[in-house]
Each structure stands twice: as structure tokens, then as C-alpha cells.
Motif scaffolding. Structure first.
Motif, PDB file in Angstrom:
ATOM      1  N   SER A 174     -12.837  60.128 -18.420  1.00 34.97           N
ATOM      2  CA  SER A 174     -13.608  59.161 -17.608  1.00 34.97           C
ATOM      3  C   SER A 174     -12.291  58.166 -16.362  1.00 34.97           C
ATOM      4  CB  SER A 174     -14.206  58.203 -18.246  1.00 34.97           C
ATOM      5  OG  SER A 174     -14.784  57.325 -17.144  1.00 34.97           O
ATOM      6  N   PHE A 175     -10.944  58.245 -17.158  1.00 36.49           N
ATOM      7  CA  PHE A 175      -9.722  58.033 -16.472  1.00 36.49           C
ATOM      8  C   PHE A 175      -9.467  59.250 -15.541  1.00 36.49           C
ATOM      9  CE2 PHE A 175      -5.582  57.949 -16.096  1.00 36.49           C
ATOM     10  CZ  PHE A 175      -4.683  56.286 -15.898  1.00 36.49           C
ATOM     11  N   ALA A 176      -9.860  59.974 -15.777  1.00 38.26           N
ATOM     12  CA  ALA A 176      -8.991  61.193 -15.183  1.00 38.26           C
ATOM     13  C   ALA A 176     -10.175  61.448 -13.825  1.00 38.26           C
ATOM     14  CB  ALA A 176      -8.928  62.337 -16.142  1.00 38.26           C
ATOM     15  N   GLU A 177     -11.718  60.825 -14.537  1.00 36.56           N
ATOM     16  CA  GLU A 177     -12.683  61.066 -12.518  1.00 36.56           C
ATOM     17  C   GLU A 177     -12.263  60.250 -11.945  1.00 36.56           C
ATOM     18  OE1 GLU A 177     -16.996  61.635 -12.391  1.00 36.56           O
ATOM     19  OE2 GLU A 177     -16.203  61.715 -14.313  1.00 36.56           O
ATOM     20  N   HIS A 178     -12.337  59.119 -12.949  1.00 33.26           N
ATOM     21  CA  HIS A 178     -12.076  58.044 -11.507  1.00 33.26           C
ATOM     22  C   HIS A 178     -10.732  57.347 -11.220  1.00 33.26           C
ATOM     23  CE1 HIS A 178     -16.165  57.885 -11.969  1.00 33.26           C
ATOM     24  NE2 HIS A 178     -16.650  58.312 -12.853  1.00 33.26           N
ATOM     25  N   SER A 179      -9.755  57.085 -11.513  1.00 38.06           N
ATOM     26  CA  SER A 179      -8.672  56.843 -12.000  1.00 38.06           C
ATOM     27  C   SER A 179      -8.053  57.338 -10.337  1.00 38.06           C
ATOM     28  CB  SER A 179      -7.332  57.178 -12.746  1.00 38.06           C
ATOM     29  OG  SER A 179      -7.325  58.740 -12.677  1.00 38.06           O
ATOM     30  N   SER A 180      -7.424  56.298  -9.783  1.00 40.92           N
ATOM     31  CA  SER A 180      -6.155  56.614  -8.764  1.00 40.92           C
ATOM     32  C   SER A 180      -5.031  56.239  -8.122  1.00 40.92           C
ATOM     33  CB  SER A 180      -7.053  55.390  -7.516  1.00 40.92           C
ATOM     34  OG  SER A 180      -8.369  55.695  -7.512  1.00 40.92           O
ATOM     35  N   VAL A 181      -4.223  56.565  -8.300  1.00 41.36           N
ATOM     36  CA  VAL A 181      -2.740  56.239  -8.074  1.00 41.36           C
ATOM     37  C   VAL A 181      -2.357  55.521  -7.024  1.00 41.36           C
ATOM     38  CG1 VAL A 181      -0.406  57.823  -7.418  1.00 41.36           C
ATOM     39  CG2 VAL A 181      -2.218  59.174  -8.595  1.00 41.36           C
ATOM     40  N   ASP A 182      -1.778  54.744  -7.511  1.00 39.93           N
ATOM     41  CA  ASP A 182      -0.926  53.214  -6.490  1.00 39.93           C
ATOM     42  C   ASP A 182      -0.075  54.327  -6.053  1.00 39.93           C
ATOM     43  OD1 ASP A 182      -0.293  51.176  -6.268  1.00 39.93           O
ATOM     44  OD2 ASP A 182       0.319  49.847  -7.481  1.00 39.93           O
ATOM     45  N   ARG A 183      -0.854  53.980  -4.556  1.00 39.55           N
ATOM     46  CA  ARG A 183       0.325  54.035  -2.697  1.00 39.55           C
ATOM     47  C   ARG A 183       1.302  53.100  -2.856  1.00 39.55           C
ATOM     48  NH1 ARG A 183      -3.192  58.612  -3.555  1.00 39.55           N
ATOM     49  NH2 ARG A 183      -1.658  60.881  -4.182  1.00 39.55           N
ATOM     50  N   GLY A 184       1.064  52.059  -3.293  1.00 41.04           N
ATOM     51  CA  GLY A 184       1.310  50.608  -2.789  1.00 41.04           C
ATOM     52  C   GLY A 184       0.648  50.253  -1.774  1.00 41.04           C
ATOM     53  N   ASP A 185      -0.429  50.214  -1.562  1.00 42.18           N
ATOM     54  CA  ASP A 185      -2.272  50.003  -0.844  1.00 42.18           C
ATOM     55  C   ASP A 185      -2.058  48.446  -1.076  1.00 42.18           C
ATOM     56  OD1 ASP A 185      -1.634  52.573  -0.403  1.00 42.18           O
ATOM     57  OD2 ASP A 185      -3.612  52.583  -0.560  1.00 42.18           O
ATOM     58  N   THR A 186      -2.194  47.780   0.170  1.00 42.95           N
ATOM     59  CA  THR A 186      -2.724  46.203  -0.138  1.00 42.95           C
ATOM     60  C   THR A 186      -4.513  46.231  -0.256  1.00 42.95           C
ATOM     61  OG1 THR A 186      -2.515  46.013   2.405  1.00 42.95           O
ATOM     62  CG2 THR A 186      -0.950  45.508   1.163  1.00 42.95           C
ATOM     63  N   LYS A 187      -4.873  46.417   0.328  1.00 47.67           N
ATOM     64  CA  LYS A 187      -6.923  47.199  -0.377  1.00 47.67           C
ATOM     65  C   LYS A 187      -6.748  47.213  -1.361  1.00 47.67           C
ATOM     66  CE  LYS A 187      -7.712  46.686   5.205  1.00 47.67           C
ATOM     67  NZ  LYS A 187      -8.590  47.474   5.356  1.00 47.67           N
ATOM     68  N   VAL A 188      -7.879  47.393  -1.920  1.00 50.41           N
ATOM     69  CA  VAL A 188      -9.144  47.808  -2.870  1.00 50.41           C
ATOM     70  C   VAL A 188     -10.234  48.545  -2.782  1.00 50.41           C
ATOM     71  CG1 VAL A 188     -10.131  47.302  -5.460  1.00 50.41           C
ATOM     72  CG2 VAL A 188      -7.729  45.676  -4.616  1.00 50.41           C
ATOM     73  N   TYR A 189     -10.114  49.557  -2.613  1.00 50.56           N
ATOM     74  CA  TYR A 189     -11.232  50.340  -2.107  1.00 50.56           C
ATOM     75  C   TYR A 189     -12.403  50.563  -3.395  1.00 50.56           C
ATOM     76  CZ  TYR A 189      -8.340  51.427   2.024  1.00 50.56           C
ATOM     77  OH  TYR A 189      -7.486  50.475   2.537  1.00 50.56           O
ATOM     78  N   PHE A 190     -11.570  51.106  -4.144  1.00 48.81           N
ATOM     79  CA  PHE A 190     -13.088  51.029  -5.452  1.00 48.81           C
ATOM     80  C   PHE A 190     -12.880  50.063  -6.044  1.00 48.81           C
ATOM     81  CE2 PHE A 190     -11.698  55.225  -3.397  1.00 48.81           C
ATOM     82  CZ  PHE A 190     -12.572  55.328  -3.466  1.00 48.81           C
ATOM     83  N   LEU A 191     -14.135  49.725  -7.156  1.00 46.42           N
ATOM     84  CA  LEU A 191     -13.796  48.461  -8.277  1.00 46.42           C
ATOM     85  C   LEU A 191     -14.714  49.017  -8.686  1.00 46.42           C
ATOM     86  CD1 LEU A 191     -13.658  45.070  -6.875  1.00 46.42           C
ATOM     87  CD2 LEU A 191     -11.900  45.788  -7.486  1.00 46.42           C
TER      88      LEU A 191
END
Length: 152
Positions: A135-152
């Protein structure tokens, strides 16, 4: 023209699988410990987990073909997968194959592909952990320093 059509479903599955394996390598090398009890002399030895799935796992141990003895196919092993310094989930493994592997740094290992004994009561906890990895592999995102959260 159909030769150039991308199969997005297959490509997505490949990307998820690669993320899972990358996460596993980091997790196994930095956070989790795995030890196994070798029946030949009753000792407990560290092993390196390489891969884990719902059906089994792949682990490796340093290998010297002149001195070490290969574990027999279809033999049973007890494995301890440590999540803290003193607590672990026990697992029973059935060895399906063993093959020699030379790592990128030139170190020789014996890799063993094993199947889990799912009838063992602690497999429920291990299975939950494996589900988390997928599940982590499917739903995780890489932190690229974005200030907005797109998926919760």
C-alpha cells in the motif's frame, strides 16, 4: 501504430513494484533486522532480507563456497524479523531454492527463496506488514519541497 501505444496499467504496476522494492531495500538495510535459526548447530545468525511478498521472502547470507554448506531445498527455517531491538515477529520458512549471487561490491552471497508457513499464528502480523509495504508503494509520494498537500 498499435506498436507505439503505451500500456499505462502495466507501466503503473511496474512503477509501483519498483517503488516497493526500493522502499524495502531502505527499510531492510536501515530499520529491520532479520535473524534465522539454523538447525544444524542451533545458533542464531543474521541474514539480509532482500525481498518480501505475500507468499514468501528472499534473503541472503555471506557465502564462501569452499567452507559453507548450502541449506537443502524443502528444509524448514525459523526466522525472526525484528522491529525493535528486543521484539520480533517469528516466521516459519520453507526453502524453495538457493542460488549464488555476487553483489555490486563483489561480495558473494547465497540467496534463498522461501515460502511462508501461513498456518503459523504470527503470520497474521507479518501479513499486515506486507500489506502495508504494498500500500505504501502504491500511495506514497516523494517530497520535493512542495508547500501544497495534494493528496490526503
Amino acid at each position: 501504430m498499435t506498436d507505439k501505444v503505451l500500456d499505462f496499467v502495466t507501466k503503473r504496476k511496474e512503477n509501483i513494484e519498483e517503488k516497493r522494492r526500493t522502499f524495502e531495500r531502505i527499510l531492510f538495510s536501515n530499520f529491520l533486522g532479520a535473524y534465522t535459526v539454523i538447525k544444524h548447530n542451533g545458533g542464531i545468525y543474521p541474514v539480509n532480507l532482500v525481498d518480501i511478498s505475500h507468499d514468501g521472502c528472499l534473503f541472503q547470507i555471506p557465502w564462501n563456497f569452499k567452507e559453507d554448506q548450502k541449506l537443502p531445498t524443502d528444509s524448514e527455517l525459523n526466522m525472526r524479523i525484528y522491529f525493535t531491538k528486543h521484539s520480533y515477529i517469528p516466521a516459519i520458512l520453507n526453502i524453495k531454492y538457493g542460488k549464488e549471487h555476487i553483489d555490486k561490491d563483489g561480495t558473494t552471497y547465497m540467496q534463498y527463496g522461501c515460502e511462508f508457513d501461513k498456518s503459523y499464528p504470527s503470520f497474521d502480523a507479518l501479513e499486515s506488514f506486507i500489506k502495508f509495504l504494498y500500500s505504501f508503494a502504491e500511495h506514497s509520494s516523494v517530497d520535493r519541497g512542495d508547500t501544497k498537500v495534494y493528496f490526503l
